[in-house]
Write a protein that holds these residues in place. Structure first.
Motif, PDB file in Angstrom:
ATOM      1  N   SER A 137       0.593  -0.844  -0.287  1.00 42.75           N
ATOM      2  CA  SER A 137       0.120  -0.079  -0.100  1.00 42.75           C
ATOM      3  C   SER A 137       0.887   1.635  -0.240  1.00 42.75           C
ATOM      4  CB  SER A 137      -1.191  -0.051   1.163  1.00 42.75           C
ATOM      5  OG  SER A 137       0.214  -0.176   2.214  1.00 42.75           O
ATOM      6  N   SER A 138       2.058   1.606   0.771  1.00 42.23           N
ATOM      7  CA  SER A 138       3.239   2.722   0.591  1.00 42.23           C
ATOM      8  C   SER A 138       4.071   2.088  -0.567  1.00 42.23           C
ATOM      9  CB  SER A 138       3.431   2.302   2.064  1.00 42.23           C
ATOM     10  OG  SER A 138       2.776   2.130   3.005  1.00 42.23           O
ATOM     11  N   VAL A 139       4.271   1.671  -0.770  1.00 40.59           N
ATOM     12  CA  VAL A 139       4.888   1.572  -2.276  1.00 40.59           C
ATOM     13  C   VAL A 139       3.383   2.273  -3.778  1.00 40.59           C
ATOM     14  CG1 VAL A 139       6.330   0.144  -4.420  1.00 40.59           C
ATOM     15  CG2 VAL A 139       6.528   0.182  -1.835  1.00 40.59           C
ATOM     16  N   ALA A 170       1.587   4.541  -3.108  1.00 43.32           N
ATOM     17  CA  ALA A 170       1.656   5.740  -2.342  1.00 43.32           C
ATOM     18  C   ALA A 170       1.983   5.732  -2.947  1.00 43.32           C
ATOM     19  CB  ALA A 170       0.963   6.014  -0.932  1.00 43.32           C
ATOM     20  N   GLY A 171       3.760   5.189  -2.992  1.00 47.24           N
ATOM     21  CA  GLY A 171       4.995   6.395  -3.426  1.00 47.24           C
ATOM     22  C   GLY A 171       5.141   6.744  -4.851  1.00 47.24           C
ATOM     23  N   GLN A 219      10.021  13.700  -3.167  1.00 43.63           N
ATOM     24  CA  GLN A 219       9.013  12.729  -3.263  1.00 43.63           C
ATOM     25  C   GLN A 219       7.366  12.895  -1.720  1.00 43.63           C
ATOM     26  OE1 GLN A 219       7.933  10.186  -4.487  1.00 43.63           O
ATOM     27  NE2 GLN A 219       7.558   8.489  -3.152  1.00 43.63           N
ATOM     28  N   LEU A 272       4.331  13.904  -3.260  1.00 40.86           N
ATOM     29  CA  LEU A 272       2.757  13.178  -2.872  1.00 40.86           C
ATOM     30  C   LEU A 272       2.135  14.087  -2.027  1.00 40.86           C
ATOM     31  CD1 LEU A 272       4.537  10.165  -1.847  1.00 40.86           C
ATOM     32  CD2 LEU A 272       3.468  10.696  -4.123  1.00 40.86           C
ATOM     33  N   LEU A 325      -0.793   7.613   3.281  1.00 40.83           N
ATOM     34  CA  LEU A 325       0.590   6.861   4.291  1.00 40.83           C
ATOM     35  C   LEU A 325      -0.259   6.650   5.606  1.00 40.83           C
ATOM     36  CD1 LEU A 325       3.819   8.414   2.378  1.00 40.83           C
ATOM     37  CD2 LEU A 325       3.179   6.040   2.101  1.00 40.83           C
ATOM     38  N   ASN A 383      -2.167   4.090   5.610  1.00 42.52           N
ATOM     39  CA  ASN A 383      -1.960   2.902   5.732  1.00 42.52           C
ATOM     40  C   ASN A 383      -1.609   2.268   7.092  1.00 42.52           C
ATOM     41  OD1 ASN A 383      -2.751   2.616   2.710  1.00 42.52           O
ATOM     42  ND2 ASN A 383      -0.647   3.339   2.283  1.00 42.52           N
ATOM     43  N   THR A 387       9.399   3.481   3.855  1.00 36.94           N
ATOM     44  CA  THR A 387       8.209   3.551   2.208  1.00 36.94           C
ATOM     45  C   THR A 387       7.820   4.649   1.320  1.00 36.94           C
ATOM     46  OG1 THR A 387       7.612   1.751   4.112  1.00 36.94           O
ATOM     47  CG2 THR A 387       7.162   1.438   1.648  1.00 36.94           C
ATOM     48  N   GLY A 388       6.614   5.227   1.636  1.00 35.41           N
ATOM     49  CA  GLY A 388       6.360   6.034   0.747  1.00 35.41           C
ATOM     50  C   GLY A 388       7.461   7.339   0.507  1.00 35.41           C
TER      51      GLY A 388
END
Lengths: 406, 330
Positions: free
Chosen positions: A234-236, A238-239, B12, B16, B24, B27, B294-295
């Motif tokens: 999910s966060s990959v 989102a990125g 980033q 975003l 994020l 999540n 991660t994001g």
């Protein structure tokens, strides 16, 4: 007292350095072929092939289809030949540079029953263990080690395997990467691409190749990584920048591709998803509108249908080249046994490997198997397949079926 | 290199925007809710036995497979033979009960015989049980990734079902039904656990056993039974987390308990191992930190950041956020 301790410590350090050096020498750099390489063996009614694959560990899901296809090949071969096949299996796991692969190499090399080897599965395992196999006079035929340098020196990087010891029944990263990048650039005409690798050697090799090829066309390529052990994307997702048009996921596990696709769409993202041969599995990866590269297999082949019906309809496509590898080994052994009038040596079999050819019908890959003796094109070298060996590009339809588009 | 990473992160964050930040956070909270449920099992067992039950992550894995088994027994998500709400409830019931039984079994056969052994013995036994469960699952499933396809439950022809419908949106970021189910179920189960521990006779016995097992035993408490119940409750929570993991994230695989379990263990340590509110807080915190790492920094950083936090806490604040230092009478 301190002096004594110091002396003991120095002695211990010296011993450990010596032990390590000796171990390194025996594991990685044998200078002579062992006696097993030239030992004459009677072929008899049954010959043994070693199958090296990840049976346990986190990547066991990749080894399972390889083992299934290897067994299917054995069954098929044994049905129609007097000289029967038997297997000895070796669990190499699949975790980058791991000693398990070297141990399996030594175990196979010292087992005089084993005449040829199918595997190892990963490029790193091949590189780590190839000298152990060579020392034992064995040739190896991998169905999934795809790094270019295993068969070809390129751009200052030396070839990673001795010529004549390593063969593969799968087109390499250069071939697949080139196909994929050309398709993205020329057919899909996408200029903003996100490449997400799964931190494994297979994935990183393909990702690097596609990135280099796309950047050479002027495309903007961004990258990210996921771990095979962490399926929450999910966060990959989102990125992923909003202007991204296509996400390339050269992963080995089809269910991961399906999960990624679901999570992408569930987050309202519309990018096209493109997978590699590792995700080529119509029974699992069904993301409509996505693409995969895969073997141009003949889906009407009775052998393929027989395999599928024996495995709940799952073609387990990732393991298919392992079938071909077993067939290559079987043919080399049978040929050497015939030439030696019922007797042969590992060396004789290894030398015969590069002469083996399989028709398109026998290889099941969708193209015939003919091994190259010298470099060809930009990526292939001795041990790679030549001729028409290449991946096709497939589009996933609404009903989950794959239609070839490139 | 470091400057490059910093610039990438800043780029980033800008790219975003607030929507990305909220995504994020969302999540992280959902993922963290799962970590919290599993962390509670670690913390309860540690609280009562001072044992790090490293097999707990694999109980969660077994729960995921049990939920999948029920799903498949009723036709699978793409063609279920009963309505999807009773099916999901059945998955929860079987997985929670089954995981609870597995937890009790582990305690009975792998830990109880070692109750009076040096503390390293049950720890090694826990590792052995973890490998045993992992490899058993591997053999039974032929190393296959079993997809829940939870997205299709209640949908038609394999299309997205109601689990992926948005309940509400913030800055165009949807919060879906399954996300709400995960968070609310986790909160409800944690509330139930707090009620059990602080409002029931069993809870009182658990607290007494945790405080001083020998004294509790002398006061007439059947400490073996209390310990068994602790394992049962912790494993029930892991079973529930297993089903929610399957429905939300997607698949059952014999190895998922390893990393997920370690992260939940990290959550328990960060929150303060032995502390129930600490496990809940730690789980959400680790989930959110992982999501942001991660994001913003990339998937390759998520594990580094999570386990970096574990090391940091062990060095700087080993009692965690809400844990209290153990006082030993000398």
């Amino acid at each position: 007292m301190l002096k004594k301790v110091g002396a003991v410590a120095a002695f211990a350090a010296l011993v450990s350095v010596l032990v390590a050096t000796t171990a390194w020498g025996s594991a990685a750099a044998p200078r002579h072929l062992s006696a097993a390489a030239a030992k004459t063996v009677k072929c008899g009614k049954k010959v043994t092939i070693g199958v090296a694959y990840p049976e346990t560990g986190p990547a066991a899901s990749l080894g399972a289809p390889q083992w299934d296809w290897a067994n299917f090949a054995k069954k098929q071969w044994n049905k129609s030949h007097k000289l029967k096949l038997a297997f000895v299996r070796g669990d190499t796991q699949l975790a980058g540079a791991n000693p398990q692969a070297v141990q399996v190499g030594h175990a196979f090399a010292s087992n005089s029953k084993i005449l040829a080897v199918t595997g190892p599965a990963g490029s790193q395992e091949v590189e780590d263990s190839i000298l152990a196999y060579k020392h034992g006079g064995l040739g190896v035929v991998s169905g999934s080690a795809t790094r270019i340098f295993l068969t070809r020196a390129e751009g200052g990087t030396a070839r990673e395997t001795p010529k004549g010891s390593f063969f593969r029944t799968v087109p390499n990263d250069g071939q697949q990467g080139d196909n994929v990048a050309t398709f993205i650039h020329k057919v899909l005409k996408k200029k903003n691409v996100r490449i997400i690798d799964d931190e494994e050697a297979y994935s990183q090799g393909l990702a690097a190749q596609v990135k280099a090829d796309l950047e050479a066309t002027g495309a903007t390529v961004t990258t990210d990584h996921i771990s095979q052990q962490n399926p929450d994307y999910s966060s990959v997702v989102a990125g992923i920048p909003n202007n991204t048009q296509l996400v390339y996921i050269p992963w080995q596990v089809p269910s991961m591709a399906q999960q990624f696709f679901t999570q992408l769409r569930a987050n309202g993202k519309k990018q096209i998803v493109m997978g590699s041969d590792g995700t080529d599995d119509p029974s699992t990866f069904k993301g409509a509108g996505s693409y995969v590269s895969g073997f141009p297999v003949d889906t009407t082949s009775p052998a393929l249908k027989a395999f599928q019906s024996a495995h709940g309809g799952d073609p387990e496509t990732f393991g298919l080249p392992t079938y071909t590898s077993v067939m290559v080994n079987a043919k080399a052994i049978a040929g050497a046994c015939k030439a030696g009038h019922g007797k042969t040596t590992r060396t004789a079999i290894r030398k015969r490997l590069h002469k083996v050819t399989l028709t398109k019908t026998v290889s099941l890959l969708g193209f015939p198997v003919v091994f190259l003796g010298k470099n060809q094109g930009k990526f292939q070298g001795p041990g790679d397949m030549g001729g028409t060996a290449a991946f096709g590009i497939y589009k996933i339809q609404k009903n989950g079926t794959y239609a070839r588009v490139g | 290199m470091h400057h490059l990473l910093l610039f990438n992160i800043i780029d980033q964050i800008r790219a975003l925007g607030w929507g990305g930040a909220f995504t994020l956070l969302r999540n992280g909270i959902v993922l963290g809710s799962l970590y919290s449920l599993i962390a509670l099992g670690y913390t309860m067992v540690y609280g009562i036995l001072k044992l790090l039950n490293f097999a707990h992550g694999d109980v969660f894995m077994i729960g995921t497979f049990m939920g999948y088994g029920v799903l498949i027994a009723f036709g699978g998500a793409l063609a279920p033979t009963i309505p999807f709400i009773p099916l999901i409830l059945l998955m929860f019931a079987v997985s929670m009960a089954g995981s609870g039984v597995v937890g009790v079994g582990i305690e009975r056969f792998a830990y109880r015989p070692l109750r009076n052994a040096p503390r390293i013995a049950p720890l090694i036994s826990a590792l052995g049980v973890a490998f045993f469960l992992e490899n058993s699952a591997q053999l039974l499933t032929n190393s296959a990734h079993e997809l829940y396809n939870g997205y299709a439950l209640g949908g038609k022809n394999g299309n997205f079902g109601p689990l992926l419908n948005p309940v509400f949106t913030i800055d165009q970021v949807p919060v879906t039904v399954i996300m709400v189910i995960v968070v609310l179920t986790a909160i409800a189960l944690m509330a139930a656990l707090v009620l059990i521990v602080y409002r029931t006779k069993l809870g009182k016995a658990m607290r007494a056993t945790s405080f001083d097992r020998e004294a509790a035993s002398m006061m007439g408490i059947d400490t073996d039974r209390v310990i068994s119940m602790t394992f049962f409750i912790g494993s029930v929570l892991a079973g529930a987390a297993g089903v929610m993991y399957g429905l939300y994230i997607g698949d059952a695989y014999f190895f998922i308990g390893f990393l997920f379990g370690l992260k939940a263990f990290t959550a328990a340590v960060v929150g303060g191992i032995g502390s129930l509110p600490g496990a809940m807080l730690g789980g959400v915190l680790i989930g959110v930190v992982e999501a942001f790492a991660t994001g913003y920094a990339g998937g390759q950083w998520s594990e580094i950041v999570v386990f970096g936090i574990l090391i940091l806490f062990l060095l700087v604040r080993p009692t965690g956020l809400l844990g209290s230092p153990a006082i030993q009478k000398v």
